[in-house]
Structures are given as C-alpha cells and as structure tokens.
Motif scaffolding. Structure first.
Motif, mmCIF file in Angstrom:
data_model
loop_
_atom_site.group_PDB
_atom_site.id
_atom_site.type_symbol
_atom_site.label_atom_id
_atom_site.label_comp_id
_atom_site.label_asym_id
_atom_site.label_seq_id
_atom_site.Cartn_x
_atom_site.Cartn_y
_atom_site.Cartn_z
ATOM 1 N N LEU A 8 0.803 6.951 3.774
ATOM 2 C CA LEU A 8 1.769 7.277 2.729
ATOM 3 C C LEU A 8 2.208 6.027 1.973
ATOM 4 C CD1 LEU A 8 3.888 9.841 4.753
ATOM 5 C CD2 LEU A 8 2.260 10.349 2.928
ATOM 6 N N ALA A 9 2.277 4.915 2.660
ATOM 7 C CA ALA A 9 2.646 3.656 2.009
ATOM 8 C C ALA A 9 1.438 3.022 1.313
ATOM 9 C CB ALA A 9 3.229 2.679 3.035
ATOM 10 N N ALA A 10 0.261 3.169 1.892
ATOM 11 C CA ALA A 10 -0.940 2.528 1.350
ATOM 12 C C ALA A 10 -1.464 3.218 0.087
ATOM 13 C CB ALA A 10 -2.039 2.496 2.416
ATOM 14 N N ALA A 11 -1.345 4.542 0.020
ATOM 15 C CA ALA A 11 -1.845 5.295 -1.138
ATOM 16 C C ALA A 11 -0.867 6.426 -1.457
ATOM 17 C CB ALA A 11 -3.233 5.848 -0.845
ATOM 18 N N PRO A 12 0.332 6.070 -1.898
ATOM 19 C CA PRO A 12 1.390 7.074 -2.040
ATOM 20 C C PRO A 12 1.066 8.222 -2.998
ATOM 21 C CG PRO A 12 2.080 4.970 -2.976
ATOM 22 C CD PRO A 12 0.780 4.740 -2.274
ATOM 23 N N SER A 13 0.495 7.954 -4.143
ATOM 24 C CA SER A 13 0.270 9.048 -5.091
ATOM 25 C C SER A 13 -0.798 10.017 -4.584
ATOM 26 C CB SER A 13 -0.079 8.523 -6.485
ATOM 27 O OG SER A 13 -1.280 7.793 -6.455
ATOM 28 N N LEU A 14 -1.864 9.512 -4.003
ATOM 29 C CA LEU A 14 -2.897 10.398 -3.456
ATOM 30 C C LEU A 14 -2.379 11.185 -2.261
ATOM 31 C CD1 LEU A 14 -6.107 8.207 -3.675
ATOM 32 C CD2 LEU A 14 -5.576 10.278 -4.973
ATOM 33 N N MET A 15 -1.616 10.537 -1.403
ATOM 34 C CA MET A 15 -1.076 11.227 -0.233
ATOM 35 C C MET A 15 -0.054 12.285 -0.648
ATOM 36 S SD MET A 15 -2.801 10.326 2.332
ATOM 37 C CE MET A 15 -1.841 11.249 3.522
ATOM 38 N N LYS A 16 0.698 12.038 -1.704
ATOM 39 C CA LYS A 16 1.636 13.057 -2.197
ATOM 40 C C LYS A 16 0.865 14.275 -2.704
ATOM 41 C CE LYS A 16 5.454 10.024 -3.299
ATOM 42 N NZ LYS A 16 6.189 9.294 -4.332
ATOM 43 N N GLU A 17 -0.247 14.032 -3.389
ATOM 44 C CA GLU A 17 -1.070 15.149 -3.875
ATOM 45 C C GLU A 17 -1.691 15.914 -2.705
ATOM 46 O OE1 GLU A 17 -1.464 16.569 -6.918
ATOM 47 O OE2 GLU A 17 0.221 15.245 -7.365
ATOM 48 N N TRP A 18 -2.169 15.175 -1.703
ATOM 49 C CA TRP A 18 -2.734 15.801 -0.497
ATOM 50 C C TRP A 18 -1.665 16.668 0.183
ATOM 51 C CZ3 TRP A 18 -7.257 16.744 1.731
ATOM 52 C CH2 TRP A 18 -7.306 17.027 3.104
ATOM 53 N N HIS A 19 -0.474 16.114 0.297
ATOM 54 C CA HIS A 19 0.639 16.820 0.912
ATOM 55 C C HIS A 19 1.005 18.062 0.106
ATOM 56 C CE1 HIS A 19 4.973 17.232 2.179
ATOM 57 N NE2 HIS A 19 4.329 17.280 3.306
#
Length: 162
Positions: A8-19
């Motif tokens: 979540l810290a390393a790739a926040p925008s992609l992880m937010k989309e995944w979430h």
C-alpha cells in the motif's frame, strides 16, 4: 512474521484500485458464500493472513465454527449445500489450475447451481482472493482484521459519496 514490503505504501494508487475492485467484486456475491470462497482459497494457498481475516468476517456474519473448521474437508462434511459445494469445487479447480486442467467436472457442477453472470462473479472473486493471497504471502503481510474492516468501510463510504 515480519512484513518484507508494504504494498500500500510502495504502490498506493494501484493498490487502491485493486482494493476498490476487490470490494466491488465481493459485494456482487452473497457475503456468506464469498467468505467461504475466500477462506478455502486461502487455505489452499497457505495464507494465514487471509484465513484469519475471512474467518473473522465469516463469524461476524453468523457463520458457524463447525462450518469454518470443516471447510478444508467440505467434500466429506454434510453441512454445506449443493450450491456451496459447487462454488467450493470451482474455487479449488481454479486455485489449483497449475496442477492440471481438470476443472471440467467442477464447471459442470457450477452450471447446475449458478447462472452465467454468477459464474463470472464467482470466477472474479476466486481470482481476487488468489491475488490477495499472493500479495500477503509474497510480502509477508499480516494485518488485524478490524483494521482492514475499518479501511474497507472508509473506502465504501468514499465510493458511495462520489
């Protein structure tokens, strides 16, 4: 276990989309069935984080201890419906697809209990939980289910407000 990396810290925008995709897919299914799928896939993948999290959520939704404990032996346990069995068979077939393409019987059972749209939703759910398993196991993640639940609720509230 010590986390190797915080995705979540390393790739926040992609992880937010995944979430976000995760929440949308999970909400398209019966919550009790979604939890069974998530627990079973996580058992197969050896993801302690997801087993812990989804067992906690299943209990909160009224799932019995018996059904949670027997999930790894669902074929022999009489406490699952035919519909649940079809979903669990499909979950195992897709989660173990690298072990051989023997999913045809599971698909036949699935067709008897789920519409085409539901089959797509189940397949997406299985893919999402397998992805989460790989993220948690790969990066050594283990989080408190209450913290995840709070984050999910916050994300849902933001999505509803938008």
């Amino acid at each position: 276990m010590t986390a190797r990396l915080d995705p979540l810290a390393a790739a926040p925008s992609l992880m937010k989309e995944w979430h976000r995709a995760s929440l949308a897919i999970a909400s398209s299914l019966d919550p009790a069935l979604a939890e069974l799928i998530e627990i079973r896939s996580s058992q197969i993948n050896g993801c302690a984080n997801c087993i812990n999290m989804h067992s906690t959520y299943a209990r909160e939704r009224g799932e019995t201890e018996q059904r949670i404990y027997l999930l790894s032996a669902w074929r022999e346990a009489p406490c699952y419906t035919d519909r649940e069995r079809a979903a669990l068979g499909w979950t195992e077939a897709l989660t173990r697809i690298s072990e051989g393409h023997t999913h045809e019987a599971a698909y036949v059972a699935l067709k008897d209990h789920f519409t085409e749209e539901e089959r797509v939703k189940l397949t997406l759910m299985i893919n999402i939980i397998n992805g989460w398993n790989r993220i948690a196991v790969g990066f050594g993640g283990f989080v408190d289910p209450a913290a995840v639940k709070a984050a999910n609720e916050k994300a849902s509230n933001k999505a509803a407000a938008a």
